[in-house]
Motif scaffolding. Structure first.
Motif, PDB file in Angstrom:
ATOM      1  N   VAL A   1      -3.772   0.505  -3.111  1.00 61.02           N
ATOM      2  CA  VAL A   1      -4.305   1.754  -2.939  1.00 61.02           C
ATOM      3  C   VAL A   1      -3.144   2.997  -2.529  1.00 61.02           C
ATOM      4  O   VAL A   1      -2.023   2.342  -1.873  1.00 61.02           O
ATOM      5  N   CYS A   2      -3.521   4.180  -2.582  1.00 56.02           N
ATOM      6  CA  CYS A   2      -2.678   5.155  -1.827  1.00 56.02           C
ATOM      7  C   CYS A   2      -3.344   5.917  -1.219  1.00 56.02           C
ATOM      8  O   CYS A   2      -4.493   6.447  -1.697  1.00 56.02           O
ATOM      9  N   TYR A   3      -3.144   5.875   0.103  1.00 53.77           N
ATOM     10  CA  TYR A   3      -3.701   6.581   1.151  1.00 53.77           C
ATOM     11  C   TYR A   3      -3.388   8.037   1.190  1.00 53.77           C
ATOM     12  O   TYR A   3      -2.276   8.489   0.474  1.00 53.77           O
TER      13      TYR A   3
ATOM     14  N   TYR B   1      -0.023  -5.757   8.494  1.00 55.98           N
ATOM     15  CA  TYR B   1      -0.762  -6.503   7.682  1.00 55.98           C
ATOM     16  C   TYR B   1      -0.436  -6.394   6.330  1.00 55.98           C
ATOM     17  O   TYR B   1      -0.812  -7.424   5.501  1.00 55.98           O
ATOM     18  N   LYS B   2       0.046  -5.247   5.860  1.00 54.12           N
ATOM     19  CA  LYS B   2       0.502  -5.036   4.503  1.00 54.12           C
ATOM     20  C   LYS B   2       1.707  -4.034   4.584  1.00 54.12           C
ATOM     21  O   LYS B   2       1.432  -3.017   5.388  1.00 54.12           O
TER      22      LYS B   2
ATOM     23  N   GLN C   1      -7.513  -2.048  11.117  1.00 52.87           N
ATOM     24  CA  GLN C   1      -6.393  -1.582  11.734  1.00 52.87           C
ATOM     25  C   GLN C   1      -6.371   0.014  11.847  1.00 52.87           C
ATOM     26  O   GLN C   1      -6.312   0.813  12.862  1.00 52.87           O
ATOM     27  N   LEU C   2      -6.403   0.661  10.462  1.00 55.73           N
ATOM     28  CA  LEU C   2      -6.332   2.000  10.193  1.00 55.73           C
ATOM     29  C   LEU C   2      -7.580   2.663  11.181  1.00 55.73           C
ATOM     30  O   LEU C   2      -7.258   3.587  11.764  1.00 55.73           O
TER      31      LEU C   2
ATOM     32  N   PHE D   1       3.855  -1.036   3.555  1.00 56.22           N
ATOM     33  CA  PHE D   1       3.526   0.466   3.491  1.00 56.22           C
ATOM     34  C   PHE D   1       4.852   1.047   2.591  1.00 56.22           C
ATOM     35  O   PHE D   1       5.876   0.808   3.282  1.00 56.22           O
TER      36      PHE D   1
ATOM     37  N   PHE E   1      -0.343   4.235   9.623  1.00 58.48           N
ATOM     38  CA  PHE E   1       0.260   3.300   8.752  1.00 58.48           C
ATOM     39  C   PHE E   1       1.346   2.358   9.359  1.00 58.48           C
ATOM     40  O   PHE E   1       1.312   1.108   8.920  1.00 58.48           O
TER      41      PHE E   1
ATOM     42  N   ALA F   1      -0.697  -0.516  10.618  1.00 60.04           N
ATOM     43  CA  ALA F   1      -1.259  -1.440   9.716  1.00 60.04           C
ATOM     44  C   ALA F   1      -0.377  -2.186   8.842  1.00 60.04           C
ATOM     45  O   ALA F   1      -0.565  -3.075   8.024  1.00 60.04           O
TER      46      ALA F   1
ATOM     47  N   SER G   1       0.791  -1.179  -0.058  1.00 62.61           N
ATOM     48  CA  SER G   1       0.024  -0.132  -0.077  1.00 62.61           C
ATOM     49  C   SER G   1       0.842   1.419  -0.054  1.00 62.61           C
ATOM     50  O   SER G   1       1.944   1.400   0.361  1.00 62.61           O
TER      51      SER G   1
END
Lengths: 200, 384
Positions: free
Chosen positions: A33-35, A56-57, B355-356, A59, A50, A53, A6
């Motif tokens: 995605v791009c947050y 989980y993925k 989570q976010l 960044f 981030f 998170a 991400s």
């Protein structure tokens, strides 16, 4: 095997630069995605989230150094409790526009000016955005000038299609391989991506 | 009671989806991902059950079976299954499957219709009567009073499903455009004023008073709001607008702004009826300071009456509306288009998003990036 990641960035232009950087890194990253894209303050506020998170993925985040003294200082200020190994936060010195200017010849030809007008060491610029506008004022192409330069009397810093025009450059001309030679911060960002081995 | 679970098979954008629904649901997704079509599946159940409705009409109004079935699964029958729950207890389950006749008039015909009360199967078709008399399969049990006695409560629940997508131009033109578009009665607000006029005076005045109270905050120039019939008996909304002259000016709905009309329609719908309310992009034409408050307002109205919680499903593109810490990831359905039709995911089931949001990010920040079209940046390369 591709590595799903991400992204997060300050704005749409930054997102495009980050996507190109990832795509041109030579690594099998599959960016999703791009947050963010709601400015620097918002990004800063969210970086610790981030970081959580990233469990989980993986960044990859791009921020502008702006007026901060140095990139390591920014990292420890934004993530005082330490960075998760699955998170990469890279900083453009001092703005992402420096990375575009760093691809000197391509940028000059896209804008329609002589290569000599594009600074040799864009990371040294205090305000690369202003520099882009200054260069665009000399453009031989009327539409490019209209897009990038603010109208006389406007309170806008940049022209009315500044982001769109630069995003076009990023997507169609910008080469990291050439630009990295003129921008140490881009060189370091590329190296960081090339050695990034997120744990699954 | 609420719709607690939905399964769609070959319904428009959806090849096969299955999802649980809480009391308040936000549908987000890129353009043309199927937000309206998801809501339309619930409206379809309403159209089956409503007086004057039924399978033939509900399908015809949608352009026939060929316009309903999913392009990614043309051969599959169209299917809808819902669970209705009171709290955590499933009270009713309804399932319908139909296809188009392969010969003759190509009418929609039932392949399956079933009703469960609690866990007991109380209707299953086709039954022996249907097999003896095939035309029976062109009608659902929902639309037949003598067949639906045993599940009248469920049928009436479907009937009460309400849909709101107010188009101010249609309120002003009193449906002149809508008639030509072939849209069904209450949709798009083309008979909105007649609906108001049919309400009994006491209820009407109470609702208009509440709307006026809200409007005097949102639209401070508006001082009074009432419904009056003109000399031909046509109902009009009349507002008194204050200005620099000593006496307020009277204006009717034709002069109201889009935002004022949409806000009136929204506030009215939230007060009218008790069944599930489907709201299509309630943020349109409204100032961001109002949009930010819509989730809270909807929540208040959900709980306002009879201690019964009214279920509300909202389709939205609005960052303002979703930029709200009170919205949970379990309330958000993400509609994500794919080759295999649109997928539906509850935002809270994506670990990264969960989570976010748990770390304090709003739904707008954590979810909307996931609904951007993949190649959206190519819009910048579009040559004019």
């Amino acid at each position: 095997m591709s590595i799903a990641i991400s992204l997060a960035a300050e704005g749409s232009l930054d997102e495009q630069v980050l996507r190109q950087l990832v795509a041109q890194s030579g690594r099998p990253f599959a960016p999703g995605v791009c947050y963010g894209k709601r400015g620097r303050d918002d990004l800063r506020l969210n970086v610790p989230r981030f970081n959580l998170a990233a469990r989980y993925k993986p960044f990859v985040i791009l921020a502008d150094l702006e007026a901060d003294p140095c990139a390591p200082g920014l990292l420890s200020a934004w993530l005082p409790t330490g960075k998760h190994p699955n998170l990469v936060l890279r900083v453009a010195v001092r703005m992402v526009e420096s990375w575009l200017l760093a691809d000197r010849a391509a940028f000059a030809s896209f804008i329609g000016v002589s290569k000599d007008l594009v600074p040799l060491q864009p990371d040294e610029l205090a305000n690369a955005k202003l520099q882009v506008v200054q260069i665009a004022r000399r453009s031989r192409n009327r539409n490019t000038k209209l897009d990038l330069v603010p109208a006389v009397g406007s309170t806008g810093q940049v022209g009315k299609n500044y982001g769109g025009r630069l995003a076009e450059f990023v997507q169609t001309h910008w080469q990291v391989e050439r630009a990295r030679r003129n921008s140490p911060s881009l060189e370091r960002a590329l190296a960081a991506l090339q050695s990034f081995r997120p744990a699954a | 009671m609420r719709i607690s679970h939905v399964e769609l098979n070959s319904w428009k954008n959806f090849r096969k989806v299955e999802v649980d629904l809480p009391d308040r649901v936000f549908l987000v997704g890129p353009n043309a991902s199927g937000k309206s079509n998801f809501l339309d599946a619930l409206r379809f159940l309403r159209d089956l059950a409503a007086p004057g409705g039924g399978l033939q009409r509900a399908v015809l109004e949608r352009g026939g079976v060929s316009k309903i079935r999913c392009l990614a699964a043309r051969q599959d029958p169209v299917g809808i299954k819902v669970h209705l729950a009171e709290g955590n207890r499933t009270e009713w389950r309804y399932e319908i499957k139909f296809r188009q006749q392969t010969r003759g008039n190509r009418l929609p015909v039932l392949i399956k219709e079933a009703v469960w009360h609690k866990n007991k199967l109380i209707l299953e078709r086709p039954n022996s009567d249907d097999l003896a008399d095939e035309p029976r399969l062109t009608q659902t049990a929902l639309e037949q009073i003598n067949l639906n006695v045993a599940f009248r409560e469920m049928t009436q629940f479907f009937e009460r499903i309400a849909y709101l997508h107010l188009v101010p131009q249609l309120i002003r033109s009193r449906g002149d455009l809508g008639g030509n578009l072939g849209v069904s009665s209450e949709v798009y607000g083309n008979n909105f004023l007649e609906r108001l006029a049919k309400t009994n005076d006491k209820t009407l005045n109470a609702r208009l008073r509440r709307i006026r109270e809200a409007l005097t905050i949102a639209v401070p120039q508006l001082k009074e709001l009432s419904l009056k019939r003109d000399e031909r008996g046509v109902p009009h909304l009349i507002g008194d607008y204050e200005h620099w002259r000593p006496r307020a000016a009277k204006q009717n709905e034709e002069q109201f702004s889009d935002g004022t009309l949409r806000l009136i329609g929204l506030l009215w719908s939230l007060q009218e009826g008790e069944g599930p309310l489907l709201l299509e992009e309630p943020e349109l034409s409204l100032h961001s300071s109002i949009v930010r408050r819509l989730p809270g307002l909807i929540h208040r109205i959900q709980r306002a009456r009879n201690r019964q919680v009214r279920q509300v499903l909202i389709s939205t593109h609005s960052v303002e509306l979703l930029n709200n810490p009170e919205i949970g990831g379990e309330e958000i359905l993400m509609l994500l288009p794919s080759q295999e039709g649109t997928q539906v995911k509850v935002a809270a089931t994506v670990p990264e998003i969960r989570q976010l949001m748990e770390a304090g990010m709003s739904a707008a920040e954590a979810v909307i990036p996931h609904t951007e079209p993949e190649d959206i940046h190519q819009l910048e390369l579009f040559k004019l």
